[in-house]
Design a protein around this motif. Structure first.
Motif, PDB file in Angstrom:
ATOM      1  N   MET A   1       4.003 -40.638  74.628  1.00 16.62           N
ATOM      2  CA  MET A   1       4.187 -41.751  74.949  1.00 16.62           C
ATOM      3  C   MET A   1       4.026 -42.743  73.812  1.00 16.62           C
ATOM      4  SD  MET A   1       4.173 -42.565  78.255  1.00 16.62           S
ATOM      5  CE  MET A   1       3.482 -43.948  79.008  1.00 16.62           C
ATOM      6  N   LEU A   2       4.785 -43.717  73.930  1.00 15.24           N
ATOM      7  CA  LEU A   2       4.850 -44.201  72.541  1.00 15.24           C
ATOM      8  C   LEU A   2       4.968 -45.790  73.371  1.00 15.24           C
ATOM      9  CD1 LEU A   2       7.990 -43.686  71.089  1.00 15.24           C
ATOM     10  CD2 LEU A   2       6.089 -43.044  70.414  1.00 15.24           C
ATOM     11  N   ASN A   3       4.177 -46.624  72.048  1.00 12.25           N
ATOM     12  CA  ASN A   3       3.673 -47.755  72.405  1.00 12.25           C
ATOM     13  C   ASN A   3       2.259 -48.091  73.865  1.00 12.25           C
ATOM     14  OD1 ASN A   3       5.665 -49.016  70.608  1.00 12.25           O
ATOM     15  ND2 ASN A   3       6.556 -48.676  72.084  1.00 12.25           N
ATOM     16  N   THR A   4       1.518 -47.545  73.088  1.00 15.12           N
ATOM     17  CA  THR A   4       0.656 -47.238  74.087  1.00 15.12           C
ATOM     18  C   THR A   4      -0.042 -48.784  74.719  1.00 15.12           C
ATOM     19  OG1 THR A   4      -0.481 -45.730  72.787  1.00 15.12           O
ATOM     20  CG2 THR A   4      -2.293 -46.804  74.160  1.00 15.12           C
TER      21      THR A   4
ATOM     22  N   GLY B   1      -2.364 -49.810  69.077  1.00  8.94           N
ATOM     23  CA  GLY B   1      -2.126 -50.198  68.244  1.00  8.94           C
ATOM     24  C   GLY B   1      -2.428 -52.155  67.453  1.00  8.94           C
TER      25      GLY B   1
ATOM     26  N   GLY C   1       0.682 -43.623  64.415  1.00  2.68           N
ATOM     27  CA  GLY C   1       0.679 -41.624  65.136  1.00  2.68           C
ATOM     28  C   GLY C   1      -0.552 -41.620  65.910  1.00  2.68           C
ATOM     29  N   LYS C   2      -1.716 -42.714  66.248  1.00  3.63           N
ATOM     30  CA  LYS C   2      -2.512 -42.386  67.312  1.00  3.63           C
ATOM     31  C   LYS C   2      -2.278 -41.043  68.415  1.00  3.63           C
ATOM     32  CE  LYS C   2      -3.791 -46.814  67.553  1.00  3.63           C
ATOM     33  NZ  LYS C   2      -2.092 -47.374  67.113  1.00  3.63           N
ATOM     34  N   SER C   3      -1.042 -41.531  69.412  1.00  6.14           N
ATOM     35  CA  SER C   3      -1.165 -41.112  70.387  1.00  6.14           C
ATOM     36  C   SER C   3      -0.729 -39.602  69.980  1.00  6.14           C
ATOM     37  CB  SER C   3      -0.383 -41.829  71.466  1.00  6.14           C
ATOM     38  OG  SER C   3      -0.374 -43.113  71.429  1.00  6.14           O
ATOM     39  N   THR C   4       0.010 -39.669  68.796  1.00  5.92           N
ATOM     40  CA  THR C   4       0.389 -38.230  68.490  1.00  5.92           C
ATOM     41  C   THR C   4      -0.264 -37.089  67.957  1.00  5.92           C
ATOM     42  OG1 THR C   4       2.573 -39.859  67.570  1.00  5.92           O
ATOM     43  CG2 THR C   4       2.358 -37.245  67.671  1.00  5.92           C
TER      44      THR C   4
ATOM     45  N   ARG D   1       1.957 -34.724  63.219  1.00  3.74           N
ATOM     46  CA  ARG D   1       2.888 -34.292  64.697  1.00  3.74           C
ATOM     47  C   ARG D   1       3.413 -33.044  64.841  1.00  3.74           C
ATOM     48  NH1 ARG D   1       8.867 -36.424  62.615  1.00  3.74           N
ATOM     49  NH2 ARG D   1       7.824 -35.181  60.926  1.00  3.74           N
TER      50      ARG D   1
ATOM     51  N   VAL E   1       7.248 -38.636  54.791  1.00 10.38           N
ATOM     52  CA  VAL E   1       7.438 -39.220  54.525  1.00 10.38           C
ATOM     53  C   VAL E   1       7.926 -39.798  53.092  1.00 10.38           C
ATOM     54  CG1 VAL E   1       8.878 -41.094  55.489  1.00 10.38           C
ATOM     55  CG2 VAL E   1       7.239 -39.881  57.000  1.00 10.38           C
TER      56      VAL E   1
ATOM     57  N   HIS F   1       2.324 -39.574  58.756  1.00  8.80           N
ATOM     58  CA  HIS F   1       3.814 -39.709  57.656  1.00  8.80           C
ATOM     59  C   HIS F   1       3.617 -38.923  55.980  1.00  8.80           C
ATOM     60  CE1 HIS F   1       4.192 -42.160  61.487  1.00  8.80           C
ATOM     61  NE2 HIS F   1       5.362 -42.535  60.830  1.00  8.80           N
TER      62      HIS F   1
ATOM     63  N   MET G   1      -1.254 -35.650  55.548  1.00  8.26           N
ATOM     64  CA  MET G   1      -0.728 -35.326  57.428  1.00  8.26           C
ATOM     65  C   MET G   1       0.232 -35.596  57.881  1.00  8.26           C
ATOM     66  SD  MET G   1      -3.811 -35.887  60.501  1.00  8.26           S
ATOM     67  CE  MET G   1      -3.327 -34.145  61.315  1.00  8.26           C
TER      68      MET G   1
ATOM     69  N   ASN H   1      -3.177 -49.200  62.769  1.00 10.69           N
ATOM     70  CA  ASN H   1      -2.743 -50.176  63.409  1.00 10.69           C
ATOM     71  C   ASN H   1      -0.955 -48.965  64.770  1.00 10.69           C
ATOM     72  OD1 ASN H   1      -3.275 -51.726  61.294  1.00 10.69           O
ATOM     73  ND2 ASN H   1      -1.840 -51.699  60.459  1.00 10.69           N
ATOM     74  N   LYS H   2      -0.404 -50.446  64.408  1.00  5.88           N
ATOM     75  CA  LYS H   2       1.102 -50.070  66.172  1.00  5.88           C
ATOM     76  C   LYS H   2       1.549 -48.752  65.034  1.00  5.88           C
ATOM     77  CE  LYS H   2       3.902 -52.043  68.902  1.00  5.88           C
ATOM     78  NZ  LYS H   2       3.038 -51.685  70.183  1.00  5.88           N
TER      79      LYS H   2
HETATM   80  N1  LIG Z   1       7.415 -37.832  60.192  1.00  7.01           N
HETATM   81  C1  LIG Z   1       6.494 -38.452  61.046  1.00  7.01           C
HETATM   82  N2  LIG Z   1       6.150 -39.372  61.790  1.00  7.01           N
HETATM   83  C2  LIG Z   1       5.249 -39.102  62.879  1.00  7.01           C
HETATM   84  C3  LIG Z   1       3.920 -39.191  62.009  1.00  7.01           C
HETATM   85  N3  LIG Z   1       2.656 -39.654  63.399  1.00  7.01           N
HETATM   86  C4  LIG Z   1       3.616 -40.318  63.678  1.00  7.01           C
HETATM   87  N4  LIG Z   1       4.776 -39.557  63.953  1.00  7.01           N
HETATM   88  C5  LIG Z   1       6.024 -40.627  64.534  1.00  7.01           C
HETATM   89  O1  LIG Z   1       5.345 -42.287  64.324  1.00  7.01           O
HETATM   90  C6  LIG Z   1       6.084 -42.731  66.036  1.00  7.01           C
HETATM   91  C7  LIG Z   1       4.711 -43.692  66.667  1.00  7.01           C
HETATM   92  O2  LIG Z   1       3.809 -42.834  66.865  1.00  7.01           O
HETATM   93  P1  LIG Z   1       2.782 -42.839  68.398  1.00  7.01           P
HETATM   94  O3  LIG Z   1       1.799 -42.318  67.870  1.00  7.01           O
HETATM   95  O4  LIG Z   1       2.891 -43.492  69.355  1.00  7.01           O
HETATM   96  O5  LIG Z   1       1.651 -44.406  67.407  1.00  7.01           O
HETATM   97  P2  LIG Z   1       0.475 -44.927  67.817  1.00  7.01           P
HETATM   98  O6  LIG Z   1      -0.444 -45.304  66.392  1.00  7.01           O
HETATM   99  O7  LIG Z   1       0.170 -44.139  69.022  1.00  7.01           O
HETATM  100  O8  LIG Z   1       0.890 -46.483  68.254  1.00  7.01           O
HETATM  101  P3  LIG Z   1       0.957 -47.778  69.158  1.00  7.01           P
HETATM  102  O9  LIG Z   1       0.930 -46.784  70.104  1.00  7.01           O
HETATM  103  O10 LIG Z   1       1.987 -48.428  69.563  1.00  7.01           O
HETATM  104  O11 LIG Z   1      -0.075 -47.937  68.726  1.00  7.01           O
HETATM  105  C8  LIG Z   1       6.409 -41.483  66.916  1.00  7.01           C
HETATM  106  O12 LIG Z   1       7.914 -41.581  66.767  1.00  7.01           O
HETATM  107  C9  LIG Z   1       5.991 -40.469  66.543  1.00  7.01           C
HETATM  108  O13 LIG Z   1       6.970 -39.410  66.539  1.00  7.01           O
HETATM  109  C10 LIG Z   1       3.895 -38.432  61.234  1.00  7.01           C
HETATM  110  O14 LIG Z   1       3.049 -38.276  60.260  1.00  7.01           O
HETATM  111  N5  LIG Z   1       4.930 -38.534  60.557  1.00  7.01           N
END
Ligand SMILES: Nc1nc2c(ncn2[C@@H]2O[C@H](COP(=O)(O)OP(=O)(O)OP(=O)(O)O)[C@@H](O)[C@H]2O)c(=O)[nH]1
Ligand SMILES: [Mg+2]
Length: 950
Positions: free
Chosen positions: A275-278, A301, A243-246, A401, A368, A365, A398, A239-240
């Motif tokens: 880079m957020l919001n892929t 996502g 944390g995929k890009s992370t 980040r 969290v 996350h 996990m 989902n959006k």
């Molecule tokens: N606390 C915490 N934050 C996280 C974790 N994984 C990602 N984030 C945060 O969540 C936010 C979104 O992460 P992205 O990696 O951009 O998410 P994405 O899945 O790529 O989202 P889209 O590209 O929009 O589909 C970022 O600010 C990350 O720092 C995690 O495991 N723990």
């Protein structure tokens, strides 16, 4: 001076007679017809001297000589007539077959293998096969025959670890080397026991002939520069904001040298600058000792991309070698987490089939989670192993980040492990793949067609195959590795597109083409986009290429306006993903629809995938409302279509000229497709059109189910026509029950609602269905006997017409097959196995019914001046649901007691009725009830009983 032929023959025979074998063979090799001499000589001497003895000179038998000189006749004569051993060996364990290969004696080689069953893989003392001999002497035909026709394994090495390329190179046999490389079965970089690659071995043994060495060096370089066979594709989905890009960035950082001091890592070890919001798909090549070589696709996502992504993945994962990482944010409510897991597994299963292996689930996350959430991870793990045991999924909670966590190491190890099968599968990758990939990189183009590529190769100095089929095979292999995107066009291979630089291509067009961020409603509100829009939005790309690619990926459909002269710019593209999301307000209310049909997912965790939804709208739109548009590029005609047809994210609604209105939509939970149809009951034209449309739409839906999600278990239901949408009156009837009722000629169908057991008459549920009243004899013939050209008997035709009245009845006699195709067009059930299954199941019962029908067909019975017509009774077994019909039927009958006796009711029971109720009319009713409650009540038993009374 050469001697005349006769003289040589004479000298040869003399030498044989004098036992001067050496001289005899010298003459024999000079003879024009060696087989004549061999035959004649042996015929005379076979009694006293064994041929093998005579003809073994320095351990070489005459068979070896025959093989060397390509004398297939001599070879056969020696083996069949003089019982020479076809696999005789010399002092180096070489057989005649080895000789034939070594000297390129093709006829003899084939004769030894096919006629005398010699083993083509036999080994000499040095472990040389016939292939080694052929390679060492550059016999390309022999190599080709042994590899292609005899399936010999060319990868075997000899005792010194030399492969065929070593030998070809040592002899500077360039054609043989080229052929061997083209097979893709031999490693050009393989080293022998002296650590020499073929090119090095060639260098040490050749006499300054460098052609073959150059060729092999080129291949080695290509391989070194592009280690394509070690690449694996990884798709990261979820989902959006999950944390995929992370996660992808962390993997990328870990692949860099000295990543500890990497600028994108904060002091606490977290990744920064993600880079957020892929948007769309972002491919990333990651090469590291930790995970190997991977093409990682970071997917957006955003739900609007899910469809186009699945189409790209489907194309890329055809060979089933891709890996998937599903990122799920586990800090959300457990129900939301479950929903995500169901959604994505459903997505993957419908895309790759149920056999998805090795999905890695990163539960992001985790940091969290609160302390009391500890059980959450184990609950998720339990859910995955319970619902998807076949997926072998690994769940790793996990913090995505963290660049140094133990979890990221675990994910990396798993990735490496899971990629091994796909790497192993490609160990035998054609070595031309390397050369082709190097070539593609060298031409510095973003894309081209296969035809163009073939021409470029043809005019280059590279030794690559440029035959279209061979090229297509190589390109498909590179595509499976995610290194290029090859969109094969079966109909015209030449026009297949090769996207060489996927990253560049996706970066440029991905966000816009696969899901436009800007508003297209000014162009059209039904998903139609003129190609001219594509042209002006992407001026640098060929609109033909873009529309072709989208079409091949089934992201859109090119609407052909049947105008052969029209250029691509005059055409229109239909994008189901461009249709507006909101359901229109102006749709008719539920109770206006005379036909409401559902296809529902049976399992709570399954739902129709987005692809299904898009394709549903696409196919229905093109088959029905958009079918008639001629020129879609003009805004006027687009608007005209828009008026008759509405589309939104989950459905489509259109009206026809026959006053039929159709609404097909998916429920928001994507578990239910509904088809609702409204028509004008006063217009026969409208009724007929509705019947045809209904069957055609439902057929289309079943086809899509097969194509896009055949693993989904679905159930089919009908609602009573014109019912209101409130839950109290909402009854739906399972199609299975309806078919059973039709086939067994029962009148009522039980509602499938868990709430109640409402019984509704079949003809009230299903309006204008020809099968409802169809005589069973015709039903059987149509579904089980099919396609008979027999004429239907007049009596049956009469009955048939009654059931088809008034709209689709026949005016004159018909064969069964014409009736079949006619009904097929108008029935909801034709071609459906469900009817066939029920008929097969109840075949005997139905046959009995038919016999009964025949018996009673023309025999109304008269009792005391009153006629009892069997046509007034429903066919087959009767039960309490028929109570009113029977009471009405026997309205004028007085002698209820006698009838009861004839109906085999117990005498005592009848007496009890008489005592309890006294009044004749009441007693008759009780008797009828008693009879219907029993198990034998049927039309035939009642008519038989009346016959006895008459
Ligand atoms: N606390 C915490 N934050 C996280 C974790 N994984 C990602 N984030 C945060 O969540 C936010 C979104 O992460 P992205 O990696 O951009 O998410 P994405 O899945 O790529 O989202 P889209 O590209 O929009 O589909 C970022 O600010 C990350 O720092 C995690 O495991 N723990
Ligand atoms: Mg992202």
């Amino acid at each position: 001076m050469t001697k005349p032929a006769e003289e040589i023959e004479k000298l040869c025979i003399d030498a044989f007679n004098n036992k001067d074998k050496k001289q005899a063979l010298i003459y024999l090799e000079q003879c024009s017809e060696p087989s004549k001499i061999v035959t004649n000589f042996f015929r005379r001497t076979a009694d006293c001297v064994g041929p093998r003895d005579i003809l073994t000179i320095s351990n070489v038998s005459l068979l070896h000589i025959a093989a060397k000189n390509n004398w297939p006749d001599v070879t056969s004569t020696l083996i069949t007539e003089y019982h020479c051993n076809p696999e005789a060996i010399n002092n180096r364990k070489s057989t005649p077959l080895h000789y034939a290969a070594r000297y390129g004696s093709m006829e003899t080689l084939k004769c030894l293998i096919t006629k005398h069953n010699c083993n083509p893989m036999s080994l000499t003392r040095n472990k040389w096969t016939a292939l080694h001999w052929a390679a060492s002497t550059g016999q390309v035909n022999a190599l080709r025959y042994l590899i292609e026709d005899c399936n010999c394994d060319p990868s075997l090495c000899d005792t010194k670890g030399h492969n065929l390329l070593h030998l070809a190179c040592a002899g500077n046999h360039i054609e043989a080397a080229r052929y061997l490389l083209q097979t893709g079965l031999i490693d050009p970089a393989f080293t022998c026991i002296w650590d020499c690659r073929p090119s090095e071995w060639g260098q040490s043994t050749s006499n300054g002939n460098t052609e073959t060495i150059e060729l092999l060096k080129y291949y080695e370089e290509c391989r070194m520069n592009s280690p394509i066979d070690t690449y694996t594709q990884v798709f990261v989905l979820g989902n959006k904001g999950a944390g995929k890009s992370t996660l992808v960035k962390v993997l990328k950082i870990r692949s860099e040298a000295n990543y500890d001091s990497y600028p994108s890592v904060s002091e606490d070890g977290n990744v920064t600058n993600v880079m957020l919001n892929t948007i769309g798909i972002v491919p990333e090549n990651i090469t590291s000792s930790e995970i190997g070589n991977m093409t990682v696709y970071d997917l957006s996502g955003d739900a609007e991309y899910h469809f186009s992504h699945s189409m790209i993945m489907k194309t890329a994962t055809k060979a089933g070698l891709a890996l998937f990482i599903l990122v799920v944010d586990i800090s959300q409510h457990i129900q939301a987490v479950k929903k995500q897991i169901y959604y994505w597994f459903n997505y993957l299963c419908t895309m790759c089939g149920t056999e998805i292996l090795n999905v890695l689930i990163a539960g992001s996350h985790r940091d969290v989670l609160r302390d009391n959430d500890d059980d959450k991870a184990s609950a998720i793990e339990a859910l995955i192993s319970k619902e998807y045991p076949q997926s072998k999924a690994t769940f790793i909670p996990m913090d995505c980040r963290k660049v140094h966590s133990t979890e990221i190491i675990k994910i990396s190890q798993k990735l490496l492990l899971n990629s091994l099968p796909s790497i192993q599968k490609s160990v035998n990758a054609n070595y031309n793949c390397h050369a082709l990939y190097s070539f593609l990189k060298s031409i510095q183009k973003c894309y081209c067609t296969l035809g163009q590529l073939s021409t470029m190769i043809g005019t280059s100095d590279k030794f690559l195959p440029h035959d279209e089929n061979d090229l297509a095979e190589l390109l498909a292999k590179l595509s499976v590795k995610g290194l290029i995107l090859f969109l094969k066009k079966e109909s015209n291979l030449c026009d297949s597109w090769v996207i060489i630089n996927i990253k560049h291509f996706l970066n440029e067009v991905n966000g816009l083409l696969f899901s436009p961020k800007h508003d297209l409603s000014s162009i059209s509100n039904i998903g139609l986009v003129p190609v001219s829009w594509i042209k002006s939005t992407f001026p640098e790309h060929s609109p033909l290429m873009l529309s072709d690619i989208l079409h091949t990926l089934e992201v859109c459909q090119v609407i052909d306006n049947n105008n052969a002269d029209a250029s691509i710019s005059d055409k229109c593209l239909f994008f189901p993903s461009f249709v507006p999301p909101g359901r229109p307000n102006s749709l008719p209310p539920h109770n206006e629809f005379g036909f409401v049909w559902h296809l529902e997912c049976i399992h709570y965790s399954q739902f129709f995938p987005t692809q299904f939804c898009h394709m549903l709208i696409l196919r229905l739109a093109l088959k029905f409302p958009l079918k008639s548009i001629k020129s879609c590029s003009s805004p006027v005609s687009l608007q005209a279509v828009s008026r008759r047809c509405q589309m939104w994210k989950f459905g489509i609604h259109w009206k026809t000229d026959d006053y039929v209105e159709i609404l097909v939509e998916l429920s928001e939970d994507m578990q239910d497709v509904r088809v609702k149809i409204k028509w004008n009951e006063d217009s026969p034209q409208s009724i007929k059109a509705m019947m045809k449309l209904r069957s055609s739409i439902i057929k289309t839906i079943f086809c899509l189910h097969q194509e896009y999600c055949s693993s989904l278990e679905v159930g089919e239901f009908l609602e009573a026509p014109h019912a209101s949408w409130d839950s109290a009156n909402h009854h739906q009837f399972a199609m299975q029950d309806i078919v059973r009722s039709i086939c067994l000629k029962k009148e009522g169908v039980l509602s499938s609602d868990t709430m109640g057991s409402k019984v509704e008459r079949l003809d009230k549920i299903l309006l204008h269905e020809p099968l409802v009243n169809l005589p069973q004899s015709i039903l059987l013939k149509i579904f089980l006997c099919c396609n008979t050209d027999l004429l239907i008997e007049p009596d049956l035709l009469k009955q048939l017409n009654q059931s088809l009245m008034p709209h689709i009845a026949f005016t004159r006699q018909q064969t069964f097959s014409t009736v079949q195709s006619h009904i097929e067009k108008h029935s909801l059930f034709c071609e459906r196995t469900i009817v066939q299954t029920v008929l097969e199941e109840h075949k005997e019962e139905i046959k009995l019914n038919i016999e009964e029908e025949q018996l009673l067909l023309d025999s109304p019975i008269k009792i005391s001046g009153i006629t009892y017509d069997p046509d007034d009774l429903p066919n087959g077994p009767l039960d309490s649901s028929h109570f009113l019909i029977i009471v009405k039927f026997l309205k004028n009958l007085n002698d209820w007691f006698e009838l009861g006796i004839r109906l085999d009711l117990k005498h005592a029971s009848l007496l009890k009725i008489e005592n309890d109720f006294r009044r004749q009319e009441r007693c008759k009713i009780e008797m009828i009830q008693l009879w219907l409650d029993g198990s034998d009540a049927s039309k035939s038993s009642l008519m038989e009983a009346l016959k006895d009374l008459a």
